[in-house]
Each structure stands twice: as C-alpha cells, then as structure tokens.
Write an enzyme that holds these catalytic residues in place. Sequence first.
Site, short mmCIF file in Angstrom:
data_model
loop_
_atom_site.label_atom_id
_atom_site.label_comp_id
_atom_site.label_asym_id
_atom_site.label_seq_id
_atom_site.Cartn_x
_atom_site.Cartn_y
_atom_site.Cartn_z
N LYS A 95 -27.85 19.54 -82.54
CA LYS A 95 -27.27 18.55 -81.64
C LYS A 95 -26.10 17.93 -82.42
O LYS A 95 -26.31 17.18 -83.37
CB LYS A 95 -28.26 17.47 -81.25
CG LYS A 95 -27.61 16.38 -80.37
CD LYS A 95 -28.52 15.22 -80.05
CE LYS A 95 -27.75 14.15 -79.29
NZ LYS A 95 -28.57 12.95 -78.99
N GLY A 183 -28.82 6.65 -72.73
CA GLY A 183 -28.76 5.57 -71.76
C GLY A 183 -29.80 5.62 -70.66
O GLY A 183 -29.90 4.69 -69.85
#
Length: 255
Positions: A95, A183
């Site tokens: 990632k 988020g």
Amino acid sequence: MKPLVIADKEFKSRVFLGTGKFSSAGALAQAIATSGTEMVTVAMRRVDVTRKDDDILSAIPAGVTVLLNTSGARNAADALRIARFGRAAGYEWIKLEIHPDPNYLLPDPIETYLAAVELVKDGFKVLPYINADPVLAKRLEEAGCHAVMPLGSPIGSNQGIKTEAMLKIIIEQSNVPVVVDAGLGLPSHAAHAIELGADAVLVNTAVAAAADPGAMGKAFALAVEAAETALKAGPAAAGLKGSASSPSDIFNDVV
C-alpha cells in the site's frame, strides 16, 4: 458484480482492514475474523517484519494477504526504502502511502506517482493511496498499479464519503479495481462506496476505535454484503418526480 481480482488474486471479501489503533492483538484477531477480510494493511513502523511472532503479525491468520503500508514515508525515496526492506522479509504487496502533511495526512500526488513507477518496475504489487483525483488515478493505472485507493475523506476522520463526484469519475474510468480508503466511519459509509461502484473498501479507525471492534467488523461486512446484494438485484432507477406505489389505473374498474 464482477469478481474482485487484484494482481491475479481473487478476493471474496470486499472489506479490507487496517491493523493500527487496536487495543490488543486479540481485538485485531477478532475483527479480522468477524469482518471476513482477506487483506490487511500493516505499517512497517509499527511492526518488526522480520519476526512472525510480532504482536500484529501473529494476529493475522494464514491465508490473509498482508498489504505492507509505507505510512510514515515523506517522499518517494522513503517509500522505496520501506518497500524494499519489506521485500527482504517476504512481502510483495504494497500500500503506497506518502503523506508529508502532519495535520490532514493528505497524500502527496507527485511523490506517490514517482514511487509507484519504480515499485511497478521492481515487480511489487502496488496499491497507491491517493486523493480522489481522476487524472492521477488514470496515470497510476497506466503506470501499472494493480488498483487505486482514493480517499473518501481524511484518514481517521470518520466523515464518510466527501469526494463522491470525483470517486464516480474514477470508478467510471478505471480498468483496475478501485478501493475507497480513508474516512469511512460507519458501515453505511462502506455500503455507499460499494453502491457507487467501488470494488472494495478499506477501514481501520472505525473498527479499531469502536467499543466492540469484533461487532463493528461484522457490521461492516454485513453492510458491504447488503450493498453487493442490492446491486445484483438491480436497483430501481431514481427519478425527480414522485411515482405512486399503487398506480391509479388499477382502480379504473372499481365502483
């Protein structure tokens, strides 16, 4: 929905899980189990990747793919160094996360692109974390990234999806999987991402900081499953005008 395939590997679960902020390895292990996740991110700054008995790594069962996170990298050089060190310990999935901004943790698009190009050349399986930028997402796809991971809102903010318009464009244009990352604070946020057409979601804070991480992991899995089922069922089209559920013409013969 089409099967989720990243770098020739098929995933049945569309929920990916971050491993930070959990109160214990036991809480992490429980969340992994209840969420059904098949991929977890691990930040090298939190683990010793050379030790399989490290608390975080020991909580990850066999068969779950470890996506090594370059979190903490301030530039492309940092990210490359982290990834290459991880490869020495046997990790190929990356990632790619580069955020020099300490307040909002927003990803650096230029350094991310530069690092992605090199990591792809090196043969890593690269999933870059980016702002919801359709042009950058397409450039990263063209560079050979195996998926793109645009943010829904700032990391750990739990605000939900604040970038919907741009996410729609990314999803429409992408030929690689789109994973909405960052988020997502509630299961409904994850369902929303899948309903928009995202291939998967990545959650961490919402699960790790919950009073019951195991239950929250299950809630996210159920929400994503519900969204998948709804898409397969063929949702009715949205319209501007009202439409009676009992049309008046069926009563024409009623006296």
